[in-house]
Design a protein around this motif. Structure first.
Motif, PDB file in Angstrom:
ATOM      1  N   UNK A  54      27.278   7.979 -14.122  1.00  0.00           N
ATOM      2  CA  UNK A  54      27.212   7.961 -12.649  1.00  0.00           C
ATOM      3  C   UNK A  54      27.355   6.546 -12.093  1.00  0.00           C
ATOM      4  N   UNK A  55      26.683   5.595 -12.755  1.00  0.00           N
ATOM      5  CA  UNK A  55      26.734   4.213 -12.276  1.00  0.00           C
ATOM      6  C   UNK A  55      28.183   3.705 -12.292  1.00  0.00           C
ATOM      7  N   UNK A  59      30.531   2.581  -9.229  1.00  0.00           N
ATOM      8  CA  UNK A  59      31.134   1.243  -9.241  1.00  0.00           C
ATOM      9  C   UNK A  59      32.640   1.302  -8.964  1.00  0.00           C
ATOM     10  N   UNK A  97      20.002  11.571   4.288  1.00  0.00           N
ATOM     11  CA  UNK A  97      18.675  11.496   4.914  1.00  0.00           C
ATOM     12  C   UNK A  97      18.768  11.109   6.381  1.00  0.00           C
ATOM     13  N   UNK A  98      17.715  11.435   7.153  1.00  0.00           N
ATOM     14  CA  UNK A  98      17.696  11.015   8.557  1.00  0.00           C
ATOM     15  C   UNK A  98      17.467   9.517   8.662  1.00  0.00           C
ATOM     16  N   UNK A 100      15.692   6.157   9.753  1.00  0.00           N
ATOM     17  CA  UNK A 100      14.312   5.764  10.052  1.00  0.00           C
ATOM     18  C   UNK A 100      14.282   4.458  10.833  1.00  0.00           C
TER      19      UNK A 100
ATOM     20  N   UNK B  30      16.136   5.954   5.651  1.00  0.00           N
ATOM     21  CA  UNK B  30      16.061   7.264   5.018  1.00  0.00           C
ATOM     22  C   UNK B  30      16.422   7.245   3.541  1.00  0.00           C
ATOM     23  N   UNK B  31      17.380   6.401   3.188  1.00  0.00           N
ATOM     24  CA  UNK B  31      17.801   6.315   1.786  1.00  0.00           C
ATOM     25  C   UNK B  31      16.682   5.695   0.943  1.00  0.00           C
ATOM     26  N   UNK B  34      13.763   8.270   0.539  1.00  0.00           N
ATOM     27  CA  UNK B  34      14.002   9.321  -0.460  1.00  0.00           C
ATOM     28  C   UNK B  34      13.890   8.789  -1.881  1.00  0.00           C
ATOM     29  N   UNK B  67      26.142  -4.830  -6.757  1.00  0.00           N
ATOM     30  CA  UNK B  67      25.898  -3.513  -6.138  1.00  0.00           C
ATOM     31  C   UNK B  67      25.684  -3.758  -4.649  1.00  0.00           C
ATOM     32  N   UNK B  69      24.725  -2.131  -1.855  1.00  0.00           N
ATOM     33  CA  UNK B  69      23.841  -1.494  -0.868  1.00  0.00           C
ATOM     34  C   UNK B  69      22.388  -1.431  -1.342  1.00  0.00           C
ATOM     35  N   UNK B  80      19.803   1.065 -12.311  1.00  0.00           N
ATOM     36  CA  UNK B  80      20.016   2.506 -12.504  1.00  0.00           C
ATOM     37  C   UNK B  80      20.965   3.031 -11.434  1.00  0.00           C
ATOM     38  N   UNK B  84      21.587   7.836  -4.131  1.00  0.00           N
ATOM     39  CA  UNK B  84      22.254   9.069  -4.571  1.00  0.00           C
ATOM     40  C   UNK B  84      22.116   9.287  -6.077  1.00  0.00           C
ATOM     41  N   UNK B  85      22.280   8.202  -6.847  1.00  0.00           N
ATOM     42  CA  UNK B  85      22.170   8.319  -8.307  1.00  0.00           C
ATOM     43  C   UNK B  85      20.726   8.612  -8.705  1.00  0.00           C
ATOM     44  N   UNK B  88      19.923  12.179  -7.984  1.00  0.00           N
ATOM     45  CA  UNK B  88      20.593  13.106  -8.900  1.00  0.00           C
ATOM     46  C   UNK B  88      19.893  13.111 -10.268  1.00  0.00           C
ATOM     47  N   UNK B  92      17.885  16.271 -12.113  1.00  0.00           N
ATOM     48  CA  UNK B  92      18.209  16.706 -13.480  1.00  0.00           C
ATOM     49  C   UNK B  92      17.026  16.535 -14.429  1.00  0.00           C
TER      50      UNK B  92
END
Lengths: 105, 112
Positions: A54-55, A59, A97-98, A100, B30-31, B34, B67, B69, B80, B84-85, B88, B92
């Motif tokens: 995923x990373x 990327x 997400x909303x 904040x 929000x990110x 979460x 990275x 953000x 990691x 989103x990652x 996910x 899992x």
């Protein structure tokens, strides 16, 4: 569709050849002026992700959109899938997400 | 200390580190919220850095691991991913394993 959204879409189409691509401008969910192009959600399905962590998948996208991430994009929800994964989740990516009210970038 | 050295020290000294906007109790995004919730859901202790309260880290963290953000989650010094990652992996059941191993590894190291 705004110019940045168009640019993101075009770059991803050209460089990833996605089976499915959805670029949504979610800026209106946030505390930014009307018509902003600052918050995006991308759902992208491509065989190029198969076998990659995923990373590494993220990327790839970050590299393609480096210019936009540096200049324009404040927040990016990114959902990458292989065709098999996309089929397994019935083609629905998670909701963002909303807001904040956090400050710049 | 150079800011990149400072970040390196943070991720070296803490098995799990969350760089976020705000705090887990008072998230400003929000990110970030979460992501903090996912880590809390793992039932392990984790360190966090409020990047809004540390402008130097805010400015430089993106180049630390290339990275762009926030938030960013580090386990055993390795990035990691972002929200989103992390979510996910949590869905899992992998995040639970990774964080448990990281937290246990630290205890073992302290005993040894």
């Amino acid at each position: 569709m705004g110019p940045i959204q168009q640019k993101i879409t075009r770059k991803l189409e050209q460089q990833i050849a996605p089976e499915y691509l959805e670029v949504i401008n979610e800026s209106d969910m946030h505390n930014v002026p009307e018509g902003s192009e600052s918050h995006f959600k991308i759902s992208i399905v491509s065989d190029e992700f198969t076998g990659k962590a995923l990373l590494a998948q993220h990327r790839m996208i970050n590299a393609i959109l480096k210019e936009e991430l540096d200049k324009d994009i404040h927040a990016l929800a990114l959902h990458t899938y292989t065709p098999q994964q996309w089929q397994d989740i019935n083609g629905v990516s998670p909701e963002s997400p909303p807001c904040l009210g956090g400050s710049a970038k | 200390m150079d800011v990149l050295e400072r970040i390196q020290k943070q991720v070296d000294e803490n098995p799990i580190v969350l760089y976020m906007k705000g705090t887990p109790q008072m998230p400003s995004c929000g990110f970030s919220s979460r992501t903090a919730q996912a880590l809390q859901g793992c039932g392990v202790e984790f360190a966090y850095v409020n990047v809004l309260a540390d402008p130097e880290v805010f400015e430089n963290l993106p180049r630390f691991a290339d990275w762009p953000t926030f938030p960013q989650v580090y386990i055993n010094g390795e990035l990691i991913g972002g929200c989103d990652i992390t979510l996910e992996l949590f869905q899992k059941g992998e995040l639970q394993k990774m964080t448990k191993e990281a937290a246990t590894g630290k205890e073992n190291a302290e005993q040894g």
